[in-house]
Design a protein around this motif. Sequence first.
Motif, mmCIF file in Angstrom:
data_model
loop_
_atom_site.group_PDB
_atom_site.id
_atom_site.type_symbol
_atom_site.label_atom_id
_atom_site.label_comp_id
_atom_site.label_asym_id
_atom_site.label_seq_id
_atom_site.Cartn_x
_atom_site.Cartn_y
_atom_site.Cartn_z
ATOM 1 N N HIS A 210 0.806 -1.217 0.000
ATOM 2 C CA HIS A 210 0.000 0.000 0.000
ATOM 3 C C HIS A 210 0.847 1.279 0.000
ATOM 4 O O HIS A 210 0.494 2.242 -0.659
ATOM 5 N N ILE B 276 0.759 -6.510 -5.347
ATOM 6 C CA ILE B 276 -0.405 -6.328 -4.479
ATOM 7 C C ILE B 276 -0.775 -7.659 -3.810
ATOM 8 O O ILE B 276 -0.796 -8.707 -4.452
ATOM 9 N N HIS C 252 -10.639 -6.659 0.204
ATOM 10 C CA HIS C 252 -10.714 -7.510 -0.991
ATOM 11 C C HIS C 252 -10.204 -8.931 -0.746
ATOM 12 O O HIS C 252 -9.936 -9.674 -1.691
ATOM 13 N N ALA D 264 -4.277 -2.163 -10.070
ATOM 14 C CA ALA D 264 -4.955 -2.806 -8.936
ATOM 15 C C ALA D 264 -5.006 -4.327 -9.030
ATOM 16 O O ALA D 264 -4.870 -4.918 -10.099
ATOM 17 N N CYS E 81 -0.346 -0.764 -4.921
ATOM 18 C CA CYS E 81 -1.728 -0.272 -4.930
ATOM 19 C C CYS E 81 -1.827 1.099 -5.596
ATOM 20 O O CYS E 81 -2.758 1.375 -6.339
ATOM 21 N N SER F 232 -5.959 3.499 -4.363
ATOM 22 C CA SER F 232 -6.477 4.015 -3.095
ATOM 23 C C SER F 232 -6.010 5.447 -2.872
ATOM 24 O O SER F 232 -5.934 5.926 -1.743
ATOM 25 N N ARG G 98 -12.011 8.377 -3.978
ATOM 26 C CA ARG G 98 -11.240 7.138 -3.807
ATOM 27 C C ARG G 98 -9.847 7.223 -4.453
ATOM 28 O O ARG G 98 -8.861 6.768 -3.908
#
Lengths: 428, 175
Positions: free
Chosen positions: A75, A109, A132, A307, A368, A372, A395
Motif C-alpha cells: 500500500h 499487491i 478484498h 490494482a 496499490c 487508493s 477514492r
Amino acid sequence: MTFNVPGRALAQTLAQKLIARASGRAQVAVGEIVTCGVDMAMFHDSSGPRRLQPMLEELGAQIWDRSRVVLVMDHYVPERDDDSRRIVRIARDWAREQQLPHVYDSQGICHVVVPQHGHIRPGMLCVGGDSHSPTGGAFGAYMFGIGSTEMLGVMVTGEIWLRVPETIRMWWDGALPAGVTAKDMMLHMIGRFGMNGGRYQAVEFAGPAVAALSMQERMTLSNMSAELGAQAGLIAPDATTAAFLAQAGAPPVDMAPWFTDEGAALTHHRFDAATLEPYVAAPHSPANAHGVSRYLGTHVDVAYIGACTGAKLDDLRAAAQVLRGHKVAAGIRLIVAPASLHDQERAREEGVLQVLMDAGAELFPTACGACSGYGDPMGDGITVISTTARNFKGRMGSPTAQVYLGSPYTVAAAALRGCVTDPREVLA
Amino acid sequence: MTADILHRPHRVWRLGADIDTDALAPGHAMKHGIDVIAKHCLEAVRPEFASEVQPGDVIVAGPSFGIGSSREQAAAVLVQLGVAAVIAPSYSGLYFRNAFNLGLLLLTCAEAETLNDGERIALDTTVPVVVSPGGARLACEPVPGFLMDMVRAGGLMNQLRQRGGSPDPQKASNV
Ligand code: SF4
C-alpha cells in the motif's frame, strides 16, 4: 449439533464444507456459530504491523504460528513521504524482529502476490486484513476480510468465529463473447443486486462460463465479491486451479471434496454469458453499472490499468490486444501499474509490456498506488476510466475526479479513442 | 456487565426495521471519540434516546438491524451507553460480527416486534429467552458460550487482555 448419519448426510454447500472442516465438524448448519482454526492469515503494510505490533506488545503475546502468517508491503511502497517511510519501516522492522518466514516487500499487491506464491489452497480457511480478501475464494478456500482487532485475536489464538453463511449461487451459462470479461460479469451482477446484494453471505460463482475462465479471471470475480457485499466469493477448484497452484509451487492438494452438493439449500441466480455486453460503472458507485452503450463518447483524460482487480497478467494481455500497433489518443494519459512483479516480468517476456509502452503507456510501480489515492492521486476535475474495483467519490485522490470502471479491454479502448468506447468495435 | 444485571427488568426502546449504522453512529460525528458519537446515537430516529437511555435498557427493533457500513462505532456506541442487549428478528451480517467482538449482546428473536416501547422485560441469557410483561416467553436463537463470555468480558480486546495473551484452552470445547 448435526449428526452425520452414514448414507444420509445432508447436502452441503461448498461454504458449509469448508467451514465444517475448519471447525472440526462433520457438518455445519446455516446460521450456526462456530469457531474455526485459521490456516493462513494475510495482512499488508497498512492494516498489519503498525496496528498489530503495539497491541501484541500491550498483551505481551506471541504470534500463534508464524508459518501461517503472510505479510505484504504493497500500500505505501514505493515510499514517497515521511508518513509512508515510517509505516513501511515499522512493517520491515517488525518482520525482521518476528522472523516472519513469508514476507513479500514491494513484489506487488497482496491479493495477487499471496496466491502466486501458493499460500491459498483449496480447503483452507483464511483471513485477510483487507476488504478484498474474498479474492482467495477463487481457489476454493473460505477467505474473508477482518479488522485489526479481530486480526489481533487471530494472531494470539489462531482461531476466529463465524456464523455459517447462506450461499447465493451465481450460475453463468454459455460462453463469454470476445472482448467481454470477468470484470463485465461482476459489474453486471453488482449493477443488478447492488452493493449489499451479497448480504454478507457466501456467493458462489459456477456454471460453464465460470469453469471456462482462467485462474486470474476467476480471481477478478472473487475479488469484487467485496463490492457485492458478500463475506466470501467462492469458486469450486478444478484442473485450472490445480495447474495454477502447481506453477506457484504449492504442494499438491486433494480438490475432490470441495464442491457444492446437488440439492444443497441455496439461492440460485442464472445468467447468460453469451449475451453479456461490456459493462461500465459510472461515478460514484460500482453499482451504478450499465452496458457500455449508455456511456459511449464520454470524454476521458486518464485511462488507468492497475490494482489487484485489473492489472494481472491476463488484464495486461487484454489491454495489449486492443492497443497492439496503435497509439493512445492525443492528450490522453494511459497509466499501467502491473499487479505484481511476477506478472510484469511475464508480460515483458511475452512482449505484452512492449505493446503497451509503444502505445504510449506510462509504467507505474507494481503496488496499490492510485487505486487508493496513494502516490500519484488523480488531479482535480479530471475524468478517469479505470480497471480498479471502486469509484467512490475521492477514492483515487480528488473528490472532484469522475471515475468510471471497466474491463481492461474497455479501458484500453477508451485510451485509444479518448472517450468511452465499446472495445468490440476496436477489436473487430 | 454481569449476569445479574441481565436478569433485572429492562426498559424497551422500540425501533422500526432497517436501523442503519448511520443512525447509530452518524457520519458527521465519526471524527470524534466514542463518547461524543454516543451523544448523537439514534438522533435521527429517537432524538431523546441518547440523553434518556439508562444502563440496562434494551433496544427492540424490526428486521435488518445494523445494515449499512462496517463502522464498528455503530456497535460501540450502544456498549458506551450501557445498552444490555439488542433484540431483533435479524441483523446485518457484518454488524453481528462487530457487535459481539465489541461486547454487545444481540438476541435474534422472531417475535421481537410483539414488544412495545417503554415496556419492562426480563432476559434469561442462558436459554436464551425474552420474557414479556405479560409473561410470554419469546424464544431467541442460541448464543454459544464463548460469545456470551466475550460479551461479559466487554469484547474481544478485553478478553485477550484478561487472558494475558495466552490462548484459552477452553475455547474450542465451548462451541
Ligand atoms: S489494489 Fe486497490 S483494491 Fe487492491 S488491495 Fe490495493 S488498494 Fe485495495
